[in-house]
Design an enzyme around this catalytic site. Structure first.
Site, PDB file in Angstrom:
ATOM      1  N   LEU A  97      32.450  23.168  83.700  1.00 19.60           N
ATOM      2  CA  LEU A  97      33.723  22.721  84.050  1.00 19.60           C
ATOM      3  C   LEU A  97      33.533  21.329  83.866  1.00 19.60           C
ATOM      4  O   LEU A  97      33.241  20.586  84.792  1.00 19.60           O
ATOM      5  CB  LEU A  97      34.160  22.995  85.406  1.00 19.60           C
ATOM      6  CG  LEU A  97      34.221  24.519  85.534  1.00 19.60           C
ATOM      7  CD1 LEU A  97      34.486  24.560  87.405  1.00 19.60           C
ATOM      8  CD2 LEU A  97      35.284  24.953  84.813  1.00 19.60           C
ATOM      9  N   GLU A  98      34.124  20.831  82.576  1.00 20.33           N
ATOM     10  CA  GLU A  98      33.911  19.360  82.304  1.00 20.33           C
ATOM     11  C   GLU A  98      34.911  18.288  82.665  1.00 20.33           C
ATOM     12  O   GLU A  98      34.996  17.243  82.401  1.00 20.33           O
ATOM     13  CB  GLU A  98      33.801  19.388  80.696  1.00 20.33           C
ATOM     14  CG  GLU A  98      32.627  20.213  80.050  1.00 20.33           C
ATOM     15  CD  GLU A  98      32.567  20.123  78.777  1.00 20.33           C
ATOM     16  OE1 GLU A  98      33.326  19.326  77.946  1.00 20.33           O
ATOM     17  OE2 GLU A  98      31.549  21.021  78.154  1.00 20.33           O
ATOM     18  N   ASN A  99      36.067  18.996  83.472  1.00 18.34           N
ATOM     19  CA  ASN A  99      37.133  18.417  84.131  1.00 18.34           C
ATOM     20  C   ASN A  99      36.825  18.351  85.663  1.00 18.34           C
ATOM     21  O   ASN A  99      38.011  18.086  86.150  1.00 18.34           O
ATOM     22  CB  ASN A  99      38.473  18.847  83.552  1.00 18.34           C
ATOM     23  CG  ASN A  99      38.573  18.839  82.185  1.00 18.34           C
ATOM     24  OD1 ASN A  99      38.531  17.887  81.376  1.00 18.34           O
ATOM     25  ND2 ASN A  99      38.693  19.956  81.454  1.00 18.34           N
TER      26      ASN A  99
END
Length: 604
Positions: free
Chosen positions: A429-431
């Site tokens: 999850l890069e956000n």
């Protein structure tokens, strides 16, 4: 003394011909008369005893049945069932029970629920449903029951009302069957079941009324067809995940193991537990609804894994992401992934409209059937590889930020594990993520999947700069069930190392000094991996030659091959390396995995 197989009031009730009907000895289907002499004597003695002792008003003794109960299972006819919610999978409606005596519960004959009704001293727990019928027509009524003195009948037939009963079934299910013909002016009948005053609660399930419906627009529910596509997914030493294609009209399914009912489920998947290691089992599944049970599916055989509680991931492992899309890299099937990869992360699961929940669908552009995809996963797992579903990516929008979304995440990921055979989940999850609820979600998933669950993470470099960062917190929170954190040491620019100095991306020092933060920040060496692109086209920046990756691994594991930064101690247990992606690696002739793979597997 009353015979134990003939009931009297408040102790052992007797059979009835119908509510309000006249006495009749009746005949069984074999033409033999019922032996009712003992019953009449028992009832008379009970009534006399009550009168002699001054007991309170007694309920009238039930009367003889017009039809004998059927004691063996009858193969359901492929005819519509005129009753609604006849399997009680949707609560009680439209059934009504006297004195609020009915509820739904288990065990069930099929599906996941059955009627459970509790008689009292003044109530026989009668539950009934009125249904439209046609005048002058023949009907067959049946039900599966469990308990003592359970009755099944129909009233308002316009001819002779009927009922049948059983004195007791123990803990087994028994089918009761009777039949009737409606009168010339009858357009509805009431089907009922009840117990007996003062007796224990009884169970009833799969009640069926077959015959011509009185409502032409409502022909009833047909028996469902046999499920297709039965497939085995994730297999451990003690459990097997099964999935199959949903069947139209089914309200539930029944799983069979080695020819015997194993467990009922509501959805098109199941996890069968309690199995022995290294043992072959045969599985089938049927679809059920109120009308009956379908034929069994095609049989499959599954062999459980050998014993052992820990994941089979090797001490030193190479992780690679497999792309479920075509972005110019070489399109692959799972079977095409180079053998040097120990963990294959399928990228990516999709967010759904349900907060926290994810799903997965193969990209149609890959021209890769679901059956082949599942088979390829199974083959990789049989070869000792782990295959996980990755959640997130650069454009991932999954949000797990409260208890409900955490539960949705765990439930949906586990369903995907059951369906496809995934060994676990990768968190990419890069956000951003919420460490409290992601921890909750992953622990819930672990509780479902067991101790062989593989959990990997792929945070960006910035996410692992401090133990106060959300990703780092989450990793530490689940340290006891975490497999590896493969930090993306690319697309980041210069960063601080564990010695407080700034290191430029793309060097041995960058990799070792930043990995040191995790190694000294609480993660075990076996939970730390180095993530790099497989080729210059695999990332915007940060690609390094595979030799740089190998040197960084040697520096951390053995203290050799270091740059200006040399860690204070070695970490021979470091897990290994990760790359984005197997597809970009294949596009580059598998140069990355051919160089890094053997080196990782040769670490001490």
């Amino acid at each position: 003394m009353n015979r134990p197989d003939h009931p009297c009031h408040n102790a052992r009730p007797g059979p009835t011909r119908g509510e309000g009907g006249s006495r009749s000895k009746g005949r069984s289907r074999g033409g033999k008369r019922h032996r009712l002499g003992g019953l009449v004597t028992a009832v008379a003695l009970a009534a006399a005893g009550a009168a002699a002792t001054g007991a309170g008003p007694a309920h009238a003794a039930p009367r003889a049945t017009a039809h004998a109960p059927t004691t063996s299972a009858v193969t359901p006819k492929a005819e519509p069932n005129l009753l609604k919610n006849a399997g009680f999978e949707n609560g009680l409606s439209p059934w009504s029970c006297s004195a609020d005596s009915g509820t739904t519960g288990t065990p069930a004959h099929s599906g996941t629920a059955a009627l459970k009704a509790a008689p009292s001293g003044l109530d026989n727990a009668r539950c009934a449903q009125t249904v439209a019928v046609r005048p002058g027509s023949a009907y067959t009524l049946s039900a599966w029951v469990q308990g003592s003195y359970v009755y099944l009948g129909a009233s308002g037939t316009g001819t002779t009302d009927v009922s049948t009963w059983t004195p007791g079934t123990g803990t087994d299910w028994k089918q009761l069957t009777t039949s009737f013909t409606t009168g010339p002016n009858t357009t509805s009948v009431t089907v009922y079941t009840h117990g007996w005053y003062g007796q224990s609660p009884y169970l009833a399930d799969d009640i069926s009324l077959s015959g011509p419906g009185g409502d032409p627009g409502d022909p009833g529910d047909p028996i469902p067809s046999a499920p297709g596509g039965l497939t085995a997914g994730r297999t451990t030493s003690s459990s097997v995940d099964l999935s199959w294609s949903p069947v139209t009209g089914a309200t539930g399914y029944q799983v069979y193991r080695d020819g015997t009912k194993a467990q009922p489920v509501t959805g098109a998947s199941a996890t069968v537990t309690g199995l022995a290691p290294s043992t072959t089992y045969r599985f089938q599944v049927t679809a059920v609804n109120a009308a009956g049970e379908s034929p069994r599916s095609t049989e499959i055989s599954v062999t459980t894994a050998a014993g052992g509680g820990q994941p089979s991931t090797p001490k030193h492992a190479v992780t690679g992401y497999w792309q479920n899309f075509d972005n110019g890299a070489k399109v692959q099937r799972i079977s095409d992934v180079q053998a040097q990869y120990d963990i294959i992360a399928v990228a990516f699961a999709d967010a759904t409209a349900t907060p926290g929940a994810v799903d997965f669908t193969l990209d149609p552009g890959l021209r890769y059937s679901e059956a082949d995809f599942k088979a390829d996963i199974a083959a990789k797992r049989a070869a000792g590889k782990s295959v996980v579903i990755s959640v997130g990516g650069e454009r991932g929008s999954v949000r797990v930020n409260d208890a409900a979304s955490a539960a949705n995440f765990a439930d949906s990921v586990y369903r995907l594990m059951q369906k496809y055979g995934f060994d676990g989940v990768d968190i990419d999850l890069e956000n951003g993520l919420d460490p409290t609820y992601m921890t909750q979600a992953l622990r819930a998933l672990s509780a479902k999947a067991g101790d062989k669950l593989v959990i990997t993470m792929a945070p960006q470099t910035l996410d692992m700069q401090s133990t106060s960062a959300s990703y780092f917190k989450t990793a530490l929170n689940i340290k006891d069930i975490l497999t590896v954190v493969n930090t993306q040491f690319y697309n980041s620019g210069s960063m601080l190392g564990c010695d407080g100095k700034v290191y430029a991306q793309g060097s041995v020092d960058f990799l070792t000094a930043l990995a040191c933060i995790q190694l000294e920040g609480g993660l075990a060496p076996s939970q730390v991996g180095l993530g790099l692109p497989a080729s210059p086209r695999g990332a915007g920046s940060g690609y390094v030659d595979p030799s740089v990756v190998n040197s960084a691994l040697d520096c951390l594991a053995k203290g050799t091959g270091c740059g200006s930064f040399k860690p204070a101690k070695t970490y021979p247990g470091i897990r290994g390396a990760m790359t984005w992606s197997t597809n970009w690696d294949a596009s580059n002739g598998n140069a990355w995995s051919n160089a890094v793979g053997p080196h990782v597997h040769g670490l001490p």
